[in-house]
Design an enzyme around this catalytic site. Structure first.
Site, PDB file in Angstrom:
ATOM      1  N   LEU A  35       0.622  -1.229  -0.175  1.00  0.00           N
ATOM      2  CA  LEU A  35       0.226  -0.056  -0.093  1.00  0.00           C
ATOM      3  C   LEU A  35       0.975   1.260   0.047  1.00  0.00           C
ATOM      4  CD1 LEU A  35      -2.592  -1.068   2.676  1.00  0.00           C
ATOM      5  CD2 LEU A  35      -2.991  -0.763   0.297  1.00  0.00           C
ATOM      6  N   SER A  36       0.217   2.549  -0.304  1.00  0.00           N
ATOM      7  CA  SER A  36       0.858   3.511  -0.330  1.00  0.00           C
ATOM      8  C   SER A  36       1.220   4.070   1.119  1.00  0.00           C
ATOM      9  CB  SER A  36      -0.109   4.898  -0.679  1.00  0.00           C
ATOM     10  OG  SER A  36       0.463   5.998  -0.634  1.00  0.00           O
ATOM     11  N   GLY A  37       2.344   4.354   1.463  1.00  0.00           N
ATOM     12  CA  GLY A  37       2.986   4.545   2.779  1.00  0.00           C
ATOM     13  C   GLY A  37       3.284   3.154   3.615  1.00  0.00           C
ATOM     14  N   SER A  38       3.415   2.074   2.929  1.00  0.00           N
ATOM     15  CA  SER A  38       3.896   1.008   3.656  1.00  0.00           C
ATOM     16  C   SER A  38       5.273   0.856   3.773  1.00  0.00           C
ATOM     17  CB  SER A  38       3.390  -0.151   2.585  1.00  0.00           C
ATOM     18  OG  SER A  38       4.084  -0.310   1.328  1.00  0.00           O
ATOM     19  N   GLY A  39       6.062   1.461   2.981  1.00  0.00           N
ATOM     20  CA  GLY A  39       7.469   1.584   3.111  1.00  0.00           C
ATOM     21  C   GLY A  39       8.406   1.054   1.981  1.00  0.00           C
ATOM     22  N   LYS A  40       7.389   0.850   0.721  1.00  0.00           N
ATOM     23  CA  LYS A  40       8.412   0.158  -0.388  1.00  0.00           C
ATOM     24  C   LYS A  40       9.377   1.037  -0.647  1.00  0.00           C
ATOM     25  CE  LYS A  40       4.633   0.582  -2.828  1.00  0.00           C
ATOM     26  NZ  LYS A  40       4.018   1.378  -1.910  1.00  0.00           N
ATOM     27  N   SER A  41       9.363   2.349  -0.861  1.00  0.00           N
ATOM     28  CA  SER A  41      10.482   3.135  -1.515  1.00  0.00           C
ATOM     29  C   SER A  41      11.721   3.014  -0.602  1.00  0.00           C
ATOM     30  CB  SER A  41      10.306   4.529  -1.986  1.00  0.00           C
ATOM     31  OG  SER A  41       9.356   4.411  -3.064  1.00  0.00           O
ATOM     32  N   SER A 108       1.292  -1.533  -7.271  1.00  0.00           N
ATOM     33  CA  SER A 108       1.041  -2.711  -8.004  1.00  0.00           C
ATOM     34  C   SER A 108      -0.075  -3.480  -7.453  1.00  0.00           C
ATOM     35  CB  SER A 108       1.939  -3.749  -8.647  1.00  0.00           C
ATOM     36  OG  SER A 108       2.889  -3.999  -7.250  1.00  0.00           O
TER      37      SER A 108
END
Length: 202
Positions: A35-41, A108
């Site tokens: 999700l957005s804000g999950s920490g992916k980047s 995604s």
């Protein structure tokens, strides 16, 4: 007549295997989804920094950056999200062919599209990394203020609020950021790569 009928794939004189051997690594796609804000980047950047320390050759593809160039003009409808991931998958495939470890950080949201990218490369060249962060945690972070805007109806088709997110059920790596530190998350991913032979170009 299709425009593709007169197009033929040209094999390179230099092979992926030769490029990989030169770089002393096994190329692959590290596909960060969540999700957005999950920490992916954040995690993808930290993993790339760690791989640099290990003298590995990488490239990081990030959602916002890609939408400012290659995928400029695509919106957030289901159709545009699918096209967004299709283009990214094709670019990631080229990076793998070049012998790189490519890190892809994108929401995604649809399982079908992630599987589409997986099928573009060899079975062991796609590593799905689920940044498994609860919605309430993502909302509490909300670094861009997007969840607040989405709840006000200012952002349509927002994943987790007005658009679905299909969580992976068989991701190669699962990272629970509400229970793991950034350092622990990075170590788990790097250890997976090391144990599975991605740090060898043989």
């Amino acid at each position: 007549m299709s425009n593709n009928e007169n197009i033929v794939w040209h094999e390179h004189q230099v092979s992926k295997q030769e490029r990989s051997k030169l770089k002393k690594q096994k190329p692959c796609i590290l596909w960060f989804t969540g999700l957005s804000g999950s920490g992916k980047s954040t995690i993808a950047n930290a993993v790339e920094s760690r791989l640099l320390e290990l003298q590995k050759h990488t490239y990081l593809l990030d959602g916002d950056n890609i939408r400012m160039g290659l995928n400029y003009g695509l919106g957030f409808s289901d159709e545009d999200r699918v096209e967004n991931i299709r283009r990214i998958g094709e670019v990631a495939k080229l990076f793998v062919d070049s012998g790189l470890i490519v890190l892809s950080a994108f929401i995604s949201p649809f399982q079908r599209e992630r599987e589409m990218v997986r099928k573009l490369v060899k079975r062991d060249e796609f590593i799905e990394i689920f940044i498994d962060t609860p919605l309430e945690v993502c909302q509490s972070r909300d670094p861009k203020g997007l969840y607040e805007k989405a709840r006000k109806g200012e952002i349509p088709n927002f994943t987790g609020i007005s658009s679905p997110y299909e969580a992976p059920d068989k991701a190669e790596i699962n990272i629970k950021t509400d229970k793991m530190s950034l350092e622990e998350s990075v170590e788990k991913i790097v250890t997976y790569l090391e144990k599975n032979g991605y740090f060898s170009g043989e």
